[in-house]
Enzyme design. Sequence first.
Site, PDB file in Angstrom:
ATOM      1  N   SER A 301       0.654  -1.239  -0.030  1.00  0.00           N
ATOM      2  CA  SER A 301       0.040  -0.057  -0.185  1.00  0.00           C
ATOM      3  C   SER A 301       0.759   1.188  -0.123  1.00  0.00           C
ATOM      4  O   SER A 301       1.702   1.250   0.809  1.00  0.00           O
ATOM      5  CB  SER A 301      -0.747   0.029   1.178  1.00  0.00           C
ATOM      6  OG  SER A 301      -0.919   1.135   1.855  1.00  0.00           O
ATOM      7  N   LYS A 302       0.487   2.115  -0.959  1.00  0.00           N
ATOM      8  CA  LYS A 302       1.070   3.375  -1.193  1.00  0.00           C
ATOM      9  C   LYS A 302       1.237   4.065   0.270  1.00  0.00           C
ATOM     10  O   LYS A 302       1.976   4.988   0.422  1.00  0.00           O
ATOM     11  CB  LYS A 302       0.357   4.100  -1.985  1.00  0.00           C
ATOM     12  CG  LYS A 302       0.688   5.623  -2.271  1.00  0.00           C
ATOM     13  CD  LYS A 302      -0.248   6.092  -3.419  1.00  0.00           C
ATOM     14  CE  LYS A 302      -0.289   7.704  -3.513  1.00  0.00           C
ATOM     15  NZ  LYS A 302      -1.135   8.216  -4.502  1.00  0.00           N
ATOM     16  N   ARG A 303       0.041   3.946   1.104  1.00  0.00           N
ATOM     17  CA  ARG A 303       0.039   4.789   2.314  1.00  0.00           C
ATOM     18  C   ARG A 303       0.747   4.161   3.475  1.00  0.00           C
ATOM     19  O   ARG A 303       1.473   4.727   4.136  1.00  0.00           O
ATOM     20  CB  ARG A 303      -1.451   5.161   2.657  1.00  0.00           C
ATOM     21  CG  ARG A 303      -1.730   6.281   2.966  1.00  0.00           C
ATOM     22  CD  ARG A 303      -3.070   6.884   3.215  1.00  0.00           C
ATOM     23  NE  ARG A 303      -3.877   6.534   2.036  1.00  0.00           N
ATOM     24  CZ  ARG A 303      -5.167   6.363   2.398  1.00  0.00           C
ATOM     25  NH1 ARG A 303      -5.621   6.278   3.591  1.00  0.00           N
ATOM     26  NH2 ARG A 303      -5.952   6.154   1.296  1.00  0.00           N
ATOM     27  N   HIS A 304       0.601   2.966   3.612  1.00  0.00           N
ATOM     28  CA  HIS A 304       1.165   2.390   4.665  1.00  0.00           C
ATOM     29  C   HIS A 304       2.869   1.370   4.499  1.00  0.00           C
ATOM     30  O   HIS A 304       3.235   1.179   5.557  1.00  0.00           O
ATOM     31  CB  HIS A 304       0.208   1.101   5.342  1.00  0.00           C
ATOM     32  CG  HIS A 304      -1.186   1.659   5.455  1.00  0.00           C
ATOM     33  ND1 HIS A 304      -1.280   2.480   6.382  1.00  0.00           N
ATOM     34  CD2 HIS A 304      -2.108   1.295   4.942  1.00  0.00           C
ATOM     35  CE1 HIS A 304      -2.517   3.186   6.352  1.00  0.00           C
ATOM     36  NE2 HIS A 304      -3.124   2.376   5.438  1.00  0.00           N
TER      37      HIS A 304
END
Length: 499
Positions: A301-304
Amino acid sequence: MNTSLDPNNKRLADLLFPHVSKSIADLRRMYPARNLSETACVTRVAPSPTGFMHIGGIYMALISRMIAHQSRGVFFLRIEDTDKKREVTGAKEVIVKSLEDFGLLPDEGLIATGEVGAYAPYTQSARLPIYHAFMKHLVANGLAYPCFATEDQISTIRAKQESEGLKPGYYGTWALWRNVSFDKIEMELQKKTPYVIRLKSSGKIDQEFKHNDLIKGELVLPLNTQDFVLLKSDGLPTYHLAHIVDDYLMGTTHVIRGDEWVSSLPLHYELWNSFGFPVPRYGHVPPIQKIGDSGGKRKLSKRHDPEASVVYYQQTGYPEPAVIDYLINLANSNYEDWRKENPYAPIDDFALSFDRFNKSGPLFDEPKLKDISRNIIARLDAQAVYDRVIVWAKKFDAKFASLLTRYADYSTQIFGIERGEANARKDITSWSDVFNEFSYFFDENFEKPSLSKMESILDKTEISTFIGRYVDIYDSADDKDTWMDKIRLLAADYKLAPN
Ligand code: GLU
């Protein structure tokens, strides 16, 4: 009624696209079909310039490029920038640079010096007149129509469908503007009511659609029934329309893309058929996954996950060929054995095969990447290590870069220690390791031990007691271990080097 024979469709097309004078046939003449052998694959990578380069983007570009090159085809880069809300300044440059850094230069499309290739422009926002020509064709043939429905109306439709337990969406009799008279549409246009243009889907509910995917194999999906938006109210095309127009004109034979697009396949087939174009082969690549905190697999995930970003690999300093080898291995696991037998061969000598893809999405495994990286670095000679480390350090560790510049010859010498032999050292896994491994070779990094403890025995009497005690315990017959033990005990009394 066969809508394609309705003369009002042609009137409507002219009304909506008064400036479009070119037909699809004219455009085909401007961008003629490629003159390649039947077995040559034309592939592309088509990122959106969002500013974030996902490692999955490199993975997809790599697969597409290998498939094209091993078949003596063409690999191109197309910038899909029709979603202006998501676009970030400088993002195109990030895409171009990342592909270049990983040795994945396209044969056509955007490169550092501008666009190259006979099918330019390769940037979607520069292709609006082309999309409009294709849309005009659909409207003129009764296969698309303007829709003036407001967001509120669409939500009301959805709520009703939900309450009646019906399939949600804009389709069939729910589609308010699907079968409206020319005059009514003309009136809305005169009032300048905002509108989109939708596909007039011919799909029937509860029918199946079969697709033989290059990677996923046989897929059975519900046929498309929705009147999807093809042209947005700002005149920009949606991905659905744009990729079909572009892949048709640019001669893509194999569309290799992320598997989040699988569910749109029935729509895409319907569109290809509406235009009467042959459908290219589609291959949907499952995403790279990792084990999440809950123990299950999930997409990087890009965010995590920092490792989702290309920057992570560059910052850590994994040599690009290591990342590339690692990614090919994720795609086709037999690559590992091939690589062992062909350590120096170019990647395009390996026959990447769609059949060997992991269908459910490979797991990201950093220790494996480290291992590949360590072996690649171990094969480099001292000069090559120096050349690569300094490039890395100039970007990520200025202090180290200045040492490397000042002591270029010396650094090369130390990088040469135990290198170039059959059993070369494998202690460097990435360029960010080098400073830690070698820092003690540079005087500038030598940290003087603190004198504060020594100062406690600067007193003359204490010094003489200390020396006296040393003389007492010293025995020239002691072996080195016994001597060391005695010294340790003595030192501990003075809180010196107790360990
Ligand atoms: N712009 C699309 C995306 O970023 C590309 C999909 C495709 O390769 O067709 O997902």
